[in-house]
Scaffold this active site. Structure first.
Site, short mmCIF file in Angstrom:
data_model
loop_
_atom_site.label_atom_id
_atom_site.label_comp_id
_atom_site.label_asym_id
_atom_site.label_seq_id
_atom_site.Cartn_x
_atom_site.Cartn_y
_atom_site.Cartn_z
CG ASP A 1 -2.20 0.71 1.07
OD1 ASP A 1 -2.30 1.49 0.12
OD2 ASP A 1 -3.11 0.52 1.90
CG ASP B 1 -9.58 2.49 -0.61
OD1 ASP B 1 -9.09 1.37 -0.85
OD2 ASP B 1 -9.00 3.35 0.08
C1 DGJ Z 1 -5.89 1.90 1.89
C2 DGJ Z 1 -6.28 0.70 1.09
O1 DGJ Z 1 -6.77 1.09 -0.15
C3 DGJ Z 1 -7.30 -0.11 1.88
O2 DGJ Z 1 -7.73 -1.19 1.13
C4 DGJ Z 1 -6.66 -0.55 3.17
O3 DGJ Z 1 -5.61 -1.44 2.91
C5 DGJ Z 1 -6.16 0.65 3.95
N1 DGJ Z 1 -5.32 1.48 3.14
C6 DGJ Z 1 -5.42 0.23 5.18
O4 DGJ Z 1 -4.87 1.28 5.84
#
Ligand code: DGJ
Length: 782
Positions: A475, A544
């Site tokens: 991430d 997301d």
């Molecule tokens: C952002 C990601 O897009 C989410 O899926 C998740 O992993 C969060 N970060 C966790 O902090």
């Protein structure tokens, strides 16, 4: 195929040709890019003939006072010699002169593909590469132009390398990866723009005289403007007509520019964003640009997308997972956020197993003292309060239940409240001149520094070796700000590109060390959805936003440049936390099935209805997984313009296909449109069968309870009936039906709900934001 005939360079793929030549002045002149035309000895009829010689045009040379660079379509333009369109190269000589003039020197057909130093790139054993070198005498520099031809996907990949052959350094202010000057023709430009939870929405602009550009200046390729873009002729549709697609194999600040000149030349360029870019090229050193990818199709936007899809699958994604079917996962993020312990996780794992998922992914919150997003990034050791048996202990238990185990990391970041930051405050990208701005309460680590990159390689090697980790979600949750490296001698004009190079060095090393791990890249969803990342990580978390209505657009927009095999798509809870919109579990699945399926909701809290639906969904996906992940993807309609969306995936043999039919808003008292397939074999017979979905009795609100005495809409009895009744959506199958009939006549779905008089088993209740999947299968020949 690459063919060079005297001063003409002829490149061709299965269906396209790209031709340029050396002009009389020694510049490289573009002649043609489009549908394949055969090679012939003389292509001079394609050359430019605009000459004025009057007015205020600047003649390149007194030898021919009517010839100006402004009128030539150029392969790679410079600044200061009469071409007033945007240049592809801007350099500053040691004495601060900005003029440059690169002229043809030599060519070579390389035996092996050229790989730009330090950058991810396309690959392919059979690909031929043409190297054309142009030279600037005054600067004493060579510019190598590379053209690699990927015949079967109709793609040509280009890059440049600038070599300082002199004794002193000079500065590069701009060095584009590629330039294409197209002849007079009207175009519409398609770009894929957005923001967090609204990534890659298609936007169309009709181009006319002037300049249009998309770019990123946040440090990653960004969700603002994806590096992929396209140009289409006005009459081009999804299925017919001429169009071009372009992309860049780069994850940092990019720029793409299209300029329609007053003389009607359409100049297309892409490369590293020149904004805040200034590179000092020392004597004897060279600078490589990222690779630019271009394709042409005369089969409409689907043709262009399919070229890009094949290219990404065959020449970008690599390693163990390239063509391997991806596991169906359950991720705990939206189920628990930071609030979990081993017991809760194991409950989720049990449920994940029972619904048929194959992998469990532990997301953010497993390390340091991270109970919220205010701390611990950088402290990559297990939080034993949450996980007393460590990651290894947990992983063993997950494996023992017959599931794979995956883990989340965010290595490029550091929380101000972390041991790492306390030990190395100088490793964060901050400057003392201003109070540093934080994003999600965190700083970015300075990947322009070798010591930071080395540290991260070690730290992640430790994390990935902790247990039998088979998947890593990498991430990256903030844009860069306060751009400054505290390393001595650092030059800030080089910062963004050096950050990207540092990241690539880390990824390159880790992927080599852990070749079996399935890596998924993520940046607050799709903030770094680009070909550079796909060279290391075969898939990316698309967004997301898992609201099904939004996802239709996000996945459709993404599909213009990228195949379903790189798009991670999950089913989340309802209402979606991103859009606060409720949607039924079956529709959420139908959308996610056109990507790499996962579930991201608390599977321990599923009602009977949802659980039973999910089990069937997973079984259906498994049965057709190869088709969904690696089949040919077709957009039958444009969801950005229409209430109805049809997508399709077809296998290579054209024997099996799933068609997705989605409506945003259902319209009563209207004839249902016929559903038409594409891409089937005309002379084969097929059967078509709709996937029967769970139909919640609650869909009917008070319509049904009002008919049953004692049953209330929100009452326990109604919920029980809903859960146990096992009501299904309409049944429909058609067989046999010819490929021709399915493609040209189509078939009529079951009667759509239209007010009263419905039948629970026969009527199609396809309501607002809902969908169906229709499977077409070739029937055995008699
Ligand atoms: C952002 C990601 O897009 C989410 O899926 C998740 O992993 C969060 N970060 C966790 O902090």
């Amino acid at each position: 195929m690459i063919h060079v005939n005297q001063d003409v360079f002829y490149l061709s793929t299965q269906n396209t040709s790209y031709i340029f030549r050396v002009s009389q002045t020694g510049h490289l002149e573009s002649l043609y890019y489009g549908r394949k035309i055969p090679f012939q000895n003389d292509f001079s009829f394609l050359g430019n003939n605009l000459r004025t010689g009057y007015g205020n045009t600047v003649a390149y040379s007194q030898a021919d006072t009517s010839m100006s660079l402004e009128h030539l379509r150029l392969e790679y333009s410079t600044f200061g010699k009469g071409d007033y369109k945007e240049p592809s190269i801007q350099v500053e000589h040691p004495d601060s002169c900005y003029v440059s003039d690169f002229k043809y020197r030599s060519y070579e057909i390389l035996k092996e593909k050229y790989y730009p130093a330090g950058l991810p790139s396309s690959y392919g054993d059979k690909a031929e590469t043409l190297l054309v070198t142009v030279h600037d005498k005054a600067l004493n520099a060579d510019l190598n132009l590379y053209y690699t031809v990927f015949e079967t996907c109709d793609v040509i990949v280009r890059s440049c390398k600038l070599i300082n052959k002199g004794d002193s350094s000079f500065k590069i202010h701009n060095l584009m990866s590629a330039q294409v000057d197209l002849p007079p023709q009207d175009y519409t430009m398609l770009t894929f723009d957005g923001a967090w939870i609204r990534e890659r929405h298609k936007n169309e602009k009709t181009l006319s005289c002037g300049t249009y550009s998309i770019s990123s200046n946040i440090g990653t390729s960004s969700n603002r403007h994806n590096p992929f873009f396209a140009l289409k002729e006005p009459e081009c549709t999804e299925h017919n007509g001429n169009c071009y697609g372009f992309n860049l194999i780069y994850s940092g600040n990019h720029m793409a520019r299209v300029e329609v000149s007053p003389h009607n030349i359409t100049r297309i360029q892409n490369g590293i964003n020149p904004f805040e870019f200034e590179w000092n090229l020392e004597a004897g050193q060279s600078f490589d640009t990222p690779e630019s990818v271009m394709t042409f199709s005369s089969n409409g936007l689907n043709g262009m997308s399919q070229n890009m899809h094949k290219f990404v699958q065959d020449h970008i994604v690599r390693g163990e997972w390239q063509y391997k079917e991806r596991p169906i996962l359950v991720n705990n993020w939206e189920a628990t956020y930071f609030f979990f312990n081993e017991k809760k996780i194991l409950k989720l794992v049990d449920e994940a197993k029972s619904i048929g998922a194959e992998m469990f992914v532990l997301d953010d919150g497993w390390f340091g003292k991270r109970n919220n997003d205010k701390c611990s990034l950088g402290d990559w050791y297990v939080n034993t309060k949450k996980l007393p048996h460590g990651i290894d202990g947990l992983c063993k238990k997950v494996n023992a239940k017959g599931m794979m185990f995956g883990l989340w990391v965010e290595p490029e970041m550091v929380s101000p409240d972390s041991d790492l930051y306390r030990a190395h405050p100088d490793w964060a990208v901050t400057t003392d001149k201003y109070v540093p701005s934080q994003g999600r309460n965190q700083f970015v680590l300075d990947l322009t520094r070798d010591d930071v990159c080395d540290y991260l390689i070690d730290a992640m090697t430790n994390v990935f070796s902790m247990a039998n980790i088979e998947y890593i979600k990498w991430d990256m949750n903030r844009h860069l700000s306060d751009i400054y490296s505290r390393q001595s001698g650092a030059h800030m004009g080089e910062f963004f590109h050096r950050y990207t190079l540092g990241l690539y060095r880390i990824l390159d090393e880790l992927v080599k060390r852990f070749p079996k791990i399935l890596f998924e890249s993520c940046s607050s969803g799709g903030n770094r959805f680009d070909l550079g990342m796909f060279c290391y990580m075969p898939q990316t978390w698309a967004s997301d936003d898992t609201d099904s209505l939004e996802r239709v657009k996000i996945q459709a927009g993404t599909s213009y440049g990228y195949p379903p095999s790189v798009i991670a798509a999950h089913v989340s809870g309802s209402p979606s936390y991103a859009a606060m919109r409720a949607s039924d579990i079956e529709n959420r699945f139908n959308v996610a099935a056109f990507g790499l399926l996962g579930y991201e909701l608390d599977v321990t809290q599923l009602g009977k209805f949802d659980k039973s639906a999910i089990k069937k969904q997973i079984a259906y996906y498994k049965a057709h997984r190869k088709l969904f992940q690696f089949g040919k993807f077709i957009r039958l309609t444009d969801c950005f313009k229409s209430n109805v969306t049809y997508w399709q995936v077809v296998n290579k043999e054209q024997t099996e296909s799933v068609l997705f039919h989605h409506i945003n808003r259902h319209q009563v008292s209207e004839q249902t449109p016929y559903v038409k397939f594409a891409g089937l074999k005309e002379d084969s017979m097929y059967s078509v069968i709709v996937r029967q979905q769970g139909l919640s009795l609650k869909t009917f609100g008070e319509i049904i309870p009002s008919k049953i005495p004692g049953v209330e809409e929100d009452g326990a009895l109604y919920t029980k009936v809903t859960d146990t009744i096992g009501l299904k959506t309409e049944k429909q199958s058609i067989s046999p039906v010819s490929g021709e009939a399915l493609m040209y006549a189509g078939f009529l779905p079951k009667l759509q709900f239209n007010g009263g008089g419905f039948s629970l088993t026969e009527t199609r209740f396809m309501l607002d934001n809902s969908s169906r999947l229709y499977l077409a299968k070739e029937e055995a020949k008699q």
